[in-house]
Design a protein around this motif. Structure first.
Motif, PDB file in Angstrom:
ATOM      1  N   ALA A  62       0.729  -1.188  -0.237  1.00 41.58           N
ATOM      2  CA  ALA A  62      -0.235  -0.132  -0.021  1.00 41.58           C
ATOM      3  C   ALA A  62       0.954   0.687  -0.057  1.00 41.58           C
ATOM      4  CB  ALA A  62      -0.533  -0.259   1.406  1.00 41.58           C
ATOM      5  N   HIS A  63       1.858   1.466   0.622  1.00 40.57           N
ATOM      6  CA  HIS A  63       3.362   2.495   0.705  1.00 40.57           C
ATOM      7  C   HIS A  63       3.595   2.685  -0.614  1.00 40.57           C
ATOM      8  CE1 HIS A  63       6.884   3.991   1.059  1.00 40.57           C
ATOM      9  NE2 HIS A  63       6.347   4.622   2.531  1.00 40.57           N
ATOM     10  N   GLY A  95      -5.373  12.277   1.769  1.00 43.95           N
ATOM     11  CA  GLY A  95      -5.220  10.238   1.601  1.00 43.95           C
ATOM     12  C   GLY A  95      -5.909   9.924   1.388  1.00 43.95           C
ATOM     13  N   MET A  96      -6.703   8.731   0.526  1.00 48.21           N
ATOM     14  CA  MET A  96      -7.241   7.798   0.627  1.00 48.21           C
ATOM     15  C   MET A  96      -7.170   6.465   0.376  1.00 48.21           C
ATOM     16  SD  MET A  96     -10.541  10.579  -1.263  1.00 48.21           S
ATOM     17  CE  MET A  96      -8.471  11.211  -2.374  1.00 48.21           C
ATOM     18  N   VAL A  97      -7.308   5.771   2.026  1.00 44.33           N
ATOM     19  CA  VAL A  97      -7.241   4.569   1.636  1.00 44.33           C
ATOM     20  C   VAL A  97      -8.014   3.428   1.638  1.00 44.33           C
ATOM     21  CG1 VAL A  97      -5.346   3.014   2.555  1.00 44.33           C
ATOM     22  CG2 VAL A  97      -4.846   4.506   3.034  1.00 44.33           C
ATOM     23  N   ASN A  98      -7.907   2.465   0.225  1.00 47.57           N
ATOM     24  CA  ASN A  98      -9.453   1.349   0.348  1.00 47.57           C
ATOM     25  C   ASN A  98      -8.774  -0.075   0.966  1.00 47.57           C
ATOM     26  OD1 ASN A  98     -11.035  -0.401  -0.553  1.00 47.57           O
ATOM     27  ND2 ASN A  98     -10.101  -0.428  -2.534  1.00 47.57           N
ATOM     28  N   ASP A 105      -3.675   1.511  10.044  1.00 45.71           N
ATOM     29  CA  ASP A 105      -2.465   2.478   9.652  1.00 45.71           C
ATOM     30  C   ASP A 105      -2.395   3.346   8.170  1.00 45.71           C
ATOM     31  OD1 ASP A 105      -1.127   1.863  11.614  1.00 45.71           O
ATOM     32  OD2 ASP A 105      -0.328   0.022  10.451  1.00 45.71           O
ATOM     33  N   HIS A 106      -3.136   4.351   8.237  1.00 46.26           N
ATOM     34  CA  HIS A 106      -4.032   4.680   7.078  1.00 46.26           C
ATOM     35  C   HIS A 106      -2.643   6.118   6.675  1.00 46.26           C
ATOM     36  CE1 HIS A 106      -7.560   3.790   8.807  1.00 46.26           C
ATOM     37  NE2 HIS A 106      -7.098   2.854   6.754  1.00 46.26           N
ATOM     38  N   PRO A 107      -1.715   7.056   7.792  1.00 45.77           N
ATOM     39  CA  PRO A 107      -1.665   7.593   7.580  1.00 45.77           C
ATOM     40  C   PRO A 107       0.051   7.432   7.069  1.00 45.77           C
ATOM     41  CG  PRO A 107      -1.737   8.136   9.478  1.00 45.77           C
ATOM     42  CD  PRO A 107      -2.605   7.050   9.481  1.00 45.77           C
ATOM     43  N   ALA A 132      -5.041  11.965   6.675  1.00 44.52           N
ATOM     44  CA  ALA A 132      -4.846  10.387   5.797  1.00 44.52           C
ATOM     45  C   ALA A 132      -6.688   8.973   6.479  1.00 44.52           C
ATOM     46  CB  ALA A 132      -3.658   9.438   5.493  1.00 44.52           C
ATOM     47  N   VAL A 133      -7.336   8.985   5.776  1.00 48.86           N
ATOM     48  CA  VAL A 133      -8.102   8.349   5.513  1.00 48.86           C
ATOM     49  C   VAL A 133      -8.245   7.416   5.027  1.00 48.86           C
ATOM     50  CG1 VAL A 133      -9.417  10.374   6.431  1.00 48.86           C
ATOM     51  CG2 VAL A 133     -10.190   9.240   4.047  1.00 48.86           C
ATOM     52  N   GLY A 134      -9.472   6.550   5.656  1.00 50.56           N
ATOM     53  CA  GLY A 134      -9.955   5.133   5.424  1.00 50.56           C
ATOM     54  C   GLY A 134     -10.720   4.915   4.264  1.00 50.56           C
TER      55      GLY A 134
END
Length: 154
Positions: A62-63, A95-98, A105-107, A132-134
């Motif tokens: 993901a990083h 930043g948006m994380v699927n 650990d979104h950040p 940074a969010v999920g």
């Protein structure tokens, strides 16, 4: 060192600027501020890094997807502005994380993009405010989407 020179020094190759995926402008400039629409982890072959973090992708993958998203963002900025040297500093990233509901650990994921921008513009100008969010899902099941606000040289 200028951002364009820094790209060369870092031996970074940008993917092509991603094609638009809807009714929007990739970059809107108001005064000396450039607003960059959300970007995903666009690859040079036209593909995307897809999957849910915590299910299909681990933190390292993901990083890397966030870093690839940063490269796609740089490609669009370069295309739309003519040169990355027009950018004075990063003001803000979202930043948006699927991810799965359990992933937290979104950040650390979005650091992939933030670290890249710090390399390109230096820590003082390459690191801005950030969220940074999920997300439960993202378009096309991409792993990450990031948008940004950049200050331009007057």
């Amino acid at each position: 060192m200028s951002a364009e020179a820094q790209l060369t020094a870092l031996n970074l190759t940008l993917p092509p600027a991603p094609p638009k995926g809807g009714v929007y402008k990739p970059v809107v400039v108001v005064g000396n501020v450039a607003y960059l629409s959300g970007h995903g982890p666009y690859l040079a072959d036209g593909g995307m890094i897809r999957g849910r973090v915590g299910e299909d992708l681990d933190l390292a993958e993901a990083h890397a997807a966030a870093r690839q998203t940063g490269l796609a963002m740089l490609a669009t900025l370069q295309k739309e502005l003519g040169s990355l040297d027009r950018i004075k500093r990063v003001v803000k990233l979202l930043g948006m994380v699927n991810s799965t509901p359990e992933f937290s650990d979104h950040p650390k994921v979005i650091n992939g993009c933030s670290e890249l921008f710090a390399q390109v513009w230096g820590e003082e100008n390459g690191i801005g405010a950030r969220s940074a969010v999920g997300m439960g899902s993202l378009p096309g099941q991409i792993a990450v989407e990031i948008e940004g606000i950049f200050e331009l040289h007057a």
